[in-house]
Design a protein around this motif. Structure first.
Motif, PDB file in Angstrom:
ATOM      1  N   LEU A  86      90.110  72.265  44.566  1.00 58.89           N
ATOM      2  CA  LEU A  86      89.126  72.993  45.362  1.00 58.89           C
ATOM      3  C   LEU A  86      88.498  71.991  46.329  1.00 58.89           C
ATOM      4  O   LEU A  86      87.776  71.076  45.910  1.00 58.89           O
ATOM      5  CB  LEU A  86      88.061  73.610  44.461  1.00 58.89           C
ATOM      6  CG  LEU A  86      86.908  74.347  45.144  1.00 58.89           C
ATOM      7  CD1 LEU A  86      87.423  75.563  45.912  1.00 58.89           C
ATOM      8  CD2 LEU A  86      85.855  74.771  44.122  1.00 58.89           C
ATOM      9  N   GLY A 116      87.316  75.549  50.005  1.00 60.08           N
ATOM     10  CA  GLY A 116      86.145  76.152  49.395  1.00 60.08           C
ATOM     11  C   GLY A 116      85.127  76.620  50.412  1.00 60.08           C
ATOM     12  O   GLY A 116      85.385  76.608  51.610  1.00 60.08           O
ATOM     13  N   ALA A 118      84.217  77.978  46.383  1.00 58.63           N
ATOM     14  CA  ALA A 118      84.607  79.072  45.497  1.00 58.63           C
ATOM     15  C   ALA A 118      83.424  80.012  45.322  1.00 58.63           C
ATOM     16  O   ALA A 118      82.276  79.650  45.584  1.00 58.63           O
ATOM     17  CB  ALA A 118      85.049  78.520  44.147  1.00 58.63           C
TER      18      ALA A 118
END
Length: 213
Positions: A86, A116, A118
């Motif tokens: 990520l 990202g 997230a």
């Protein structure tokens, strides 16, 4: 590999660790970091995690089954596990135990990483990573715009939740109550499931979450 510690009684035990290697670049990280180990990169440092324990892997697998099954059933997006990368921003690269990207943002899934932030990140903590997970990572995830961040601590039997819409980003610790996600609409877990040995049947739990009999 783990760090060997000699106790006051002379007993040798192995402790989990975080190893920090300086002088790296993000380009070198993507070229040399192994695909089968958790390595993270932040502002010139590579952060190497000790190998995961069976308990850790069982818990991550249980949570992955629940979240992935729910997300797929509802068509909400995609769930990833570390060492999937990520990339929160240039110079900030993490490999969370578990993270969710909603459907509208799946264009950020690249060949080598997921761009990202997230929507949801979950880390299963250990004594060796507790401070890193609760302090350092929480700050990085908050600054990069992660909507919801949960730290599961099996030793303390608590889940600490950080949410971007909550003052100070931290909601607090939960030990046994039902926990509903704000980043994944309709998803919840009974926190008490996480402390059971063995863990409860994942399919039965998923059916409860989905409201199936």
């Amino acid at each position: 590999m783990r760090v060997r510690v000699v106790t006051d009684t002379g007993e040798e035990i192995e402790e989990p660790f975080l190893l920090r290697l300086t002088g790296w670049t993000e380009a070198r990280y993507f070229e040399e970091a192994p695909e089968d180990r958790l390595w993270e990169f932040q502002e010139g440092e590579v952060i190497v995690h000790s190998p995961a324990t069976p308990q850790h892997q069982r818990l991550v697998g249980f949570l992955t089954f629940l979240l992935k099954g729910y997300v797929e059933a509802k068509g909400l997006g995609e769930v990833f596990n570390g060492p999937a990368v990520l990339r929160l921003r240039p110079g900030w690269v993490k490999e969370p135990d578990l993270f969710f990207i909603r459907r509208e943002r799946l264009s950020g899934v690249q060949e080598k990483w997921v761009e990202g932030p997230a929507d949801l990140v979950i880390e299963v903590s250990s004594p060796g990573t507790r401070r890193y997970d609760l302090k350092e990572k929480a700050g990085v995830y908050a600054e990069s715009g992660v909507l919801e961040y949960g730290v599961i601590d099996p030793e303390r039997r608590e889940v600490v939740i950080h949410r971007v819409d909550h003052p100070g980003y931290r909601v607090g610790a939960m030990g046994e109550s039902r926990l509903a996600s704000t980043a994944v609409p309709g998803f919840w877990i009974e926190v008490g499931w996480l402390w059971q040995h063995p863990l409860p049947p994942a399919l039965r739990c998923l059916r409860q979450i989905l409201g199936e009999r």
